[in-house]
Design a protein around this motif. Structure first.
Motif, PDB file in Angstrom:
ATOM      1  N   GLU A 194       0.887  -1.112   0.123  1.00 61.50           N
ATOM      2  CA  GLU A 194      -0.081   0.184  -0.107  1.00 61.50           C
ATOM      3  C   GLU A 194       0.953   1.283   0.125  1.00 61.50           C
ATOM      4  O   GLU A 194       0.447   2.289  -0.876  1.00 61.50           O
ATOM      5  CB  GLU A 194      -0.846  -0.015   1.165  1.00 61.50           C
ATOM      6  N   GLU A 195       1.868   1.420   0.594  1.00 61.54           N
ATOM      7  CA  GLU A 195       3.118   2.400   0.736  1.00 61.54           C
ATOM      8  C   GLU A 195       3.447   2.466  -0.629  1.00 61.54           C
ATOM      9  O   GLU A 195       3.489   3.671  -1.184  1.00 61.54           O
ATOM     10  CB  GLU A 195       4.176   2.111   1.681  1.00 61.54           C
ATOM     11  N   GLN A 196       3.742   1.827  -1.441  1.00 57.64           N
ATOM     12  CA  GLN A 196       4.388   1.720  -2.762  1.00 57.64           C
ATOM     13  C   GLN A 196       3.285   2.402  -3.823  1.00 57.64           C
ATOM     14  O   GLN A 196       3.431   3.002  -4.506  1.00 57.64           O
ATOM     15  CB  GLN A 196       5.019   0.425  -3.167  1.00 57.64           C
ATOM     16  N   ILE A 410       8.567   5.298 -10.699  1.00 56.88           N
ATOM     17  CA  ILE A 410       7.415   4.503 -10.586  1.00 56.88           C
ATOM     18  C   ILE A 410       7.499   3.200 -10.987  1.00 56.88           C
ATOM     19  O   ILE A 410       7.121   2.078 -10.513  1.00 56.88           O
ATOM     20  CB  ILE A 410       6.337   5.433 -11.729  1.00 56.88           C
ATOM     21  N   SER A 411       8.519   3.032 -12.158  1.00 58.34           N
ATOM     22  CA  SER A 411       8.942   1.375 -12.344  1.00 58.34           C
ATOM     23  C   SER A 411       9.536   0.862 -11.296  1.00 58.34           C
ATOM     24  O   SER A 411       9.198  -0.562 -11.135  1.00 58.34           O
ATOM     25  CB  SER A 411       9.536   1.514 -13.750  1.00 58.34           C
ATOM     26  N   TYR A 412      10.336   1.367 -10.411  1.00 62.12           N
ATOM     27  CA  TYR A 412      11.124   0.786  -9.246  1.00 62.12           C
ATOM     28  C   TYR A 412      10.119   0.405  -8.288  1.00 62.12           C
ATOM     29  O   TYR A 412      10.130  -0.930  -7.705  1.00 62.12           O
ATOM     30  CB  TYR A 412      12.128   1.700  -8.806  1.00 62.12           C
ATOM     31  N   ILE A 417       6.464  -3.742  -5.901  1.00 63.36           N
ATOM     32  CA  ILE A 417       5.271  -4.440  -5.370  1.00 63.36           C
ATOM     33  C   ILE A 417       5.069  -5.859  -5.978  1.00 63.36           C
ATOM     34  O   ILE A 417       4.650  -6.527  -5.376  1.00 63.36           O
ATOM     35  CB  ILE A 417       4.023  -3.524  -6.204  1.00 63.36           C
ATOM     36  N   ALA A 418       5.638  -6.032  -7.280  1.00 65.19           N
ATOM     37  CA  ALA A 418       5.611  -7.239  -7.849  1.00 65.19           C
ATOM     38  C   ALA A 418       6.181  -8.147  -6.955  1.00 65.19           C
ATOM     39  O   ALA A 418       5.972  -9.411  -6.571  1.00 65.19           O
ATOM     40  CB  ALA A 418       6.151  -7.489  -9.104  1.00 65.19           C
TER      41      ALA A 418
END
Length: 457
Positions: A194-196, A410-412, A417-418
């Motif tokens: 959720e933080e990410q 954003i990609s990081y 998340i993944a």
């Protein structure tokens, strides 16, 4: 965090489960639960079953791998007494979606409720703790679907399949410990996810704000400003021109598709609405259309053209950046081309479109509902702000640099998340199959409470 393995294992007899601890027993769901049930859907055309409803009615769309505390629809007590398939399932029952796009979804009733016919309910647990069963099914639902689901586009499983599933498990007390461990650890992982997700949303909001400010106010905050006369633009630099799009760009729709598009002698690949995403154009496996020699200039794109969606996600745009080949475009796309390349650059106007889209420029002012189409005649009349070419190039370059850094961040975050989601899945699978031994796990504040240890769900 690492956890030990159990001292001894045996073959579960199921290839995709592997070995399980020796002292675990396999329980068929029909033996481990006192009742398996379902429900039905009263005719939606008959209001008496829904008016004045007080009984929660669960559908598969409400199964979100969480506790269900409320439902979108309530049934009347008359419906419960009329339809024999409807019965009230007690709070704590485990719900499983059996049909269609939601197949395999899970939920635990936090309230007494009835369900539709696509839900299977496990109630009155004996040998399998509800939360342990929940985590086990969550870990292996795709295996179950792959092995047992029938049907094509809308796969389904049935109560008989669920009833015959065998779940290896320790005693109930140990199951409770495993469930408590997973509740705690998955909650920690979910909080990190959720933080990410919040970070990504903030970065996107900041990115959009940067774009909107740059294409309406410029990069120099000290220049004199003037009223643009256009609500979404507000004040713009005094040396910028505000005018209709048609004064600076040619706006042309692509070729109408017809039955003969694949039968002519002048076959050319063509771009569709779905091929144009924000900043990216698909060029793989494009369909063909017949565009005669006398139509090529009108219905093909060239380097630097801006393609804008006329329908669907109206205003979505990307720049054509390829030099080779003849590529057509269909009527669902606008092709924008600067009237004077020495006066305007598509890179700047691409960002203007991003700002306009985000600010709702392509929405109907009376209903705020996104219009399904943007006719060329209407598009040409929209007003935008146009800086001198040097300013356009500078703004486009600055935004390109900032957006690159933003996209990398954003990609990081998305990759993080993944990885967290993968960690969550692996942890659940390891715990419910005994690959890790969490019998001695305890919260940092102390040992498991006696109440939970004695729980006999």
């Amino acid at each position: 965090m690492t956890f030990p393995a159990y001292p001894d294992y045996r073959d579960s007899g199921v290839e995709w489960l592997g070995a399980v601890p020796t002292h675990w027993e396999s329980w068929k769901i029909s033996h481990a639960y006192g009742e398996l049930g379902s429900g039905t859907t009263p005719p939606t055309s008959e209001a008496e079953w829904y008016e004045g409803g007080t009984v929660p009615w669960v559908t598969t769309g409400e199964l979100r791998e969480s506790v269900i505390l409320e439902t979108k629809k309530l049934l009347s007590s008359n419906a419960i007494s009329t339809f024999s398939a409807l019965r009230l399932h007690p709070a704590g029952s485990l719900a499983i979606a059996m049909y269609g796009a939601t197949i395999g979804r899970l939920g635990i009733l936090g309230i007494d409720a009835t369900t539709n016919q696509a839900c299977c309910l496990l109630t009155r647990p004996n040998h399998l703790h509800v939360k342990f069963t929940f985590y086990w099914l969550l870990a292996f639902k795709q295996n179950i679907i792959d092995l047992y689901a029938s049907g094509g586009g809308q796969p389904n499983i049935n109560q008989e399949i669920i009833a015959n599933l065998k779940i290896p498990a320790p005693g109930v007390r140990e199951q409770i410990q495993i469930a408590r461990f997973l509740d705690h650890e998955t909650a920690r992982i979910d909080a990190l996810i959720e933080e990410q997700q919040r970070l990504i949303e903030l970065l996107k909001e900041k990115r959009q704000a940067v774009i909107s400010r740059a294409v309406t106010k410029g990069l120099d905050a000290t220049v004199p400003m003037k009223d643009s006369g256009v609500e979404w633009l507000g004040k713009v630099p005094a040396h910028w021109q505000v005018c209709k799009l048609s004064f600076r760009y040619s706006v042309e729709l692509g070729k109408m598709l017809d039955e003969k598009r694949n039968t002519g002698t002048n076959q050319v690949p063509y771009l569709r609405n779905q091929d144009v995403q924000w900043g990216v154009i698909n060029i793989d496996d494009l369909p063909l259309i017949d565009i005669g020699p006398n139509e090529l200039e009108r219905y093909t794109v060239r380097l630097g053209d801006l393609l804008v969606c006329e329908g669907g996600d109206v205003g979505r745009a990307a720049i054509w950046r390829h030099r080779d080949g003849k590529i057509g475009y269909q009527k669902a796309l606008h092709r924008l081309r600067p009237e004077s390349p020495n006066r305007d650059t598509a890179e700047f106007f691409f960002y203007s479109l991003m700002a306009a889209k985000a600010l709702g420029v392509f929405e109907e002012s009376d209903t705020k509902a996104t219009i399904s189409h943007l006719p060329a005649e209407k598009f040409r009349q929209y007003k935008f702000a146009f800086p001198p070419i040097d300013d356009q190039q500078e703004i486009a370059a600055e935004l390109g640099s900032r957006l690159k850094r933003s996209s990398e961040t954003i990609s990081y975050a998305e990759n993080t998340i993944a990885l967290l989601q993968e960690r969550r899945s692996v942890l659940i699978s390891a715990a419910v199959t005994g690959k890790i031994d969490v019998r001695n796990w305890q919260l940092a504040s102390g040992s498991p409470s006696p109440e939970l240890a004695q729980e006999a769900v």
